[in-house]
Design an enzyme around this catalytic site. Structure first.
Site, PDB file in Angstrom:
ATOM      1  N   HIS A  19       0.838  -1.212   0.000  1.00 61.92           N
ATOM      2  CA  HIS A  19       0.000   0.000   0.000  1.00 61.92           C
ATOM      3  C   HIS A  19       0.868   1.256   0.000  1.00 61.92           C
ATOM      4  O   HIS A  19       0.577   2.221   0.718  1.00 61.92           O
ATOM      5  CB  HIS A  19      -0.940  -0.002   1.208  1.00 61.92           C
ATOM      6  CG  HIS A  19      -2.034  -1.026   1.128  1.00 61.92           C
ATOM      7  ND1 HIS A  19      -3.190  -0.834   0.400  1.00 61.92           N
ATOM      8  CD2 HIS A  19      -2.138  -2.262   1.671  1.00 61.92           C
ATOM      9  CE1 HIS A  19      -3.972  -1.899   0.516  1.00 61.92           C
ATOM     10  NE2 HIS A  19      -3.354  -2.799   1.272  1.00 61.92           N
ATOM     11  N   ASP A  24      -0.932  -5.227   5.921  1.00 59.73           N
ATOM     12  CA  ASP A  24      -1.941  -6.029   5.236  1.00 59.73           C
ATOM     13  C   ASP A  24      -1.701  -6.066   3.733  1.00 59.73           C
ATOM     14  O   ASP A  24      -1.055  -5.182   3.177  1.00 59.73           O
ATOM     15  CB  ASP A  24      -3.335  -5.478   5.511  1.00 59.73           C
ATOM     16  CG  ASP A  24      -3.504  -4.058   4.988  1.00 59.73           C
ATOM     17  OD1 ASP A  24      -2.565  -3.248   5.169  1.00 59.73           O
ATOM     18  OD2 ASP A  24      -4.553  -3.751   4.396  1.00 59.73           O
ATOM     19  N   GLU A  25      -2.217  -7.082   3.100  1.00 54.01           N
ATOM     20  CA  GLU A  25      -2.267  -7.193   1.633  1.00 54.01           C
ATOM     21  C   GLU A  25      -0.922  -6.898   0.956  1.00 54.01           C
ATOM     22  O   GLU A  25      -0.864  -6.269  -0.101  1.00 54.01           O
ATOM     23  CB  GLU A  25      -3.361  -6.268   1.080  1.00 54.01           C
ATOM     24  CG  GLU A  25      -4.751  -6.667   1.566  1.00 54.01           C
ATOM     25  CD  GLU A  25      -5.845  -5.709   1.138  1.00 54.01           C
ATOM     26  OE1 GLU A  25      -6.963  -6.173   0.869  1.00 54.01           O
ATOM     27  OE2 GLU A  25      -5.598  -4.478   1.092  1.00 54.01           O
ATOM     28  N   ALA A  26       0.151  -7.382   1.569  1.00 54.61           N
ATOM     29  CA  ALA A  26       1.493  -7.181   1.007  1.00 54.61           C
ATOM     30  C   ALA A  26       1.799  -8.309   0.023  1.00 54.61           C
ATOM     31  O   ALA A  26       2.783  -9.038   0.163  1.00 54.61           O
ATOM     32  CB  ALA A  26       2.528  -7.118   2.121  1.00 54.61           C
TER      33      ALA A  26
END
Length: 532
Positions: A276, A339-341
């Site tokens: 992100h 998150d969401e790496a």
């Protein structure tokens, strides 16, 4: 003749079906009217949201008048500050002058007394006792935060737009969980400090005590960082859809922290990493492994960006940013995302998060991160924020439970219960639906103390509702999506488990309509609630 008989039968069926449908509609309308009547008939102490721990209505009440004074504990600047905020809230609602005086001594006259009592330790940091009779209203607390929470209950006991009279009775109240948060995503769509201050006022009324600011993401970087000025100047000049974006100065942020602190909300800043981060990568080529900066991003995909874990310059960047944010933030936590790496290999992710956690500790802060950190190694004392949902894999939930067994605390933000950007239904205008539709009832009917297997209530630090803004672009959008579901999260975080009942909550929630309207909140009028 055969054709005539068929047509006759169809006509009879149509008439019967129509009659049944009409009867059903009439029954539904009648039920709605009956529920509205039930909500309207609720006595004042049964209208309070979140539901208090204990109430005892009875006896004569107190009518505020032109001579009513708000009296606060002598010599306490904190109590005086709570009194000034109460007066500012009640003056436009009552039309009364409501002077504030720095004494709550007996015999000083009737009115509203706000008392800090060293002997009231049983109420803890945020609990309070409220008592109303013909002589006035007394709010007693051990700590200023409790005094402030008690004044929010007092506000609800005064009818919005009605007579300025508090019914007789008492409230003795303490929260179930110490962390009751709300997050607003400033990165996908930019929201100004004034818009967020308005949000703070809404949160305070319902005893939310944490404001989580999602300050950075692929689409924008919203806070000035002196040591890396292009983050805000260039990385902040974009948002979803290609708008101009924007950023806050350090003075803007300090003022928001002060404003929230006056209302006893702790600000938790989030700098998301190692994913992100496209806004940062676009601002500084050296943060990319290739040394080439990507274009700014205005879409809504996730998981495609990553800091360059192998470069030492990356950790200099992280250290500088966390240091400057920590200097601005008096609260306990620095949220580092995690998150969401998806573009960071797992070994690199684990190595990066280990160093990032050390950098948080170097600033004297506690790590807060999304629950994916459980797949690496949470630092001692770290708190994980769970954002999964009913379809989250058992393996992911077991991984979190394992971290809990190691002493890690959890904040619950299940996406299919507390993500305020999820549409109510297919007809909702703004928002998304990747976690499913979240009607008001679904936002309320879950128990944080028994939600995740292997995560007992003792391991739950609290709850948080999250307003992501990929598809939430304006104040009107934010109001519609946050309210009334944010109130559900507030009650789940504050009220005793034994008091949680959808059948009674929906009636109490219905009574909030006049107050929300008076505050200019454009809430969603769910058909599940018999709004007044």
């Amino acid at each position: 003749m055969r054709l005539l008989r068929v047509l006759g039968a169809l006509l009879v069926c149509t008439v019967l079906t129509g009659s049944a449908a009409g009867a059903g509609a009439a029954t539904a309308a009648g039920s709605g009217s009956a529920d509205r009547a039930r909500a309207a008939a609720l006595p004042p102490y049964e209208r309070i949201v979140p539901a208090p721990a204990r109430t005892a209505p009875g006896g004569p009440g107190y009518r505020l008048g032109t001579g009513t004074v708000i009296r606060t504990t002598a010599g306490s600047a904190a109590a005086r500050g709570v009194g000034e905020l109460l007066a500012a809230a009640l003056r436009p609602e009552t039309g009364l002058p409501l002077k504030v005086a720095g004494t709550d001594a007996p015999g000083a006259g009737d009115g509203i007394r706000l008392r800090l009592d060293p002997a009231a330790g049983a109420y803890g940091e945020e609990g309070y006792r409220l008592a109303a009779d013909e002589d006035g209203v007394v709010v007693t607390a051990h700590r200023p935060a409790g005094l402030f929470r008690g004044t929010q209950t007092l506000r609800q006991l005064l009818p919005a737009g009605g007579p300025a009279e508090v019914a007789g009775g008492t409230v003795a109240d303490t929260p179930r969980f110490g962390y009751r948060g709300a997050m607003i995503d400033l990165a996908r769509h930019y929201f100004s400090p004034a818009q967020v201050r308005r949000f703070v006022d809404q949160l305070a009324l319902y005893k939310i005590n944490v404001l989580h600011l999602h300050l950075t993401d692929d689409q924008g970087w919203r806070l000035a960082v002196d040591s890396w000025p292009r983050l805000a100047a260039y990385g902040g000049a974009s948002e979803v859809g290609g708008g101009p974006g924007g950023h806050w100065t350090k003075a803007d942020y300090r003022e928001l922290v002060r404003y929230a602190g006056e209302r006893y909300l702790e600000v938790v800043p989030e700098i998301d990493m190692p994913g992100h981060v496209n806004a940062a990568l676009a601002s500084y080529p050296e943060l990319n492994c290739s040394g080439v900066a990507p274009a700014r991003y205005t879409g809504t995909k996730v998981g495609f960006s990553s800091l360059c874990v192998a470069k030492e310059r990356t950790y200099e960047f992280v250290a500088d940013v966390l240091r400057e944010v920590a200097e601005l933030t008096p609260g306990r936590y620095l949220h580092i995302g995690g998150d969401e790496a998806y573009s960071t290999p797992h070994a690199d992710y684990a190595a990066f998060m280990a160093r990032a956690q050390q950098l948080v500790a170097a600033q004297g802060k506690t790590v807060l991160a999304w629950h994916q950190l459980a797949g690496a190694k949470p630092a001692p004392g770290a708190v994980l924020q769970y954002w999964g949902h009913d379809k989250t894999s058992a393996a992911d939930k077991a991984q979190l439970a394992e971290a809990v067994r190691g002493g890690t605390k959890v904040i619950l933000s299940p996406a299919d219960r507390t993500y305020l950007d999820m549409k109510y239904d297919a007809q909702t205008g703004p928002g998304m639906s990747w976690a499913g539709y979240v009607p008001v009832r679904r936002s309320y009917e879950w128990d944080p103390g028994r939600y995740l297997p292997g995560v007992d209530e003792s391991a739950v630090a609290g709850v948080e509702a999250a307003l992501w803004t990929e598809k939430v672009a304006t104040t009107a959008d934010a109001d519609l999506m946050a309210f009334p579901r944010l109130i559900s999260t507030a009650e789940l975080g504050w009220s005793p488990a034994s008091s949680l009942s959808w059948d009674t909550y929906r009636l109490r929630l219905a009574t909030q309509a006049p107050r929300l309207k008076s505050l200019g909140v454009g809430y969603y009028r769910s058909a599940e609630v018999p709004w007044l």
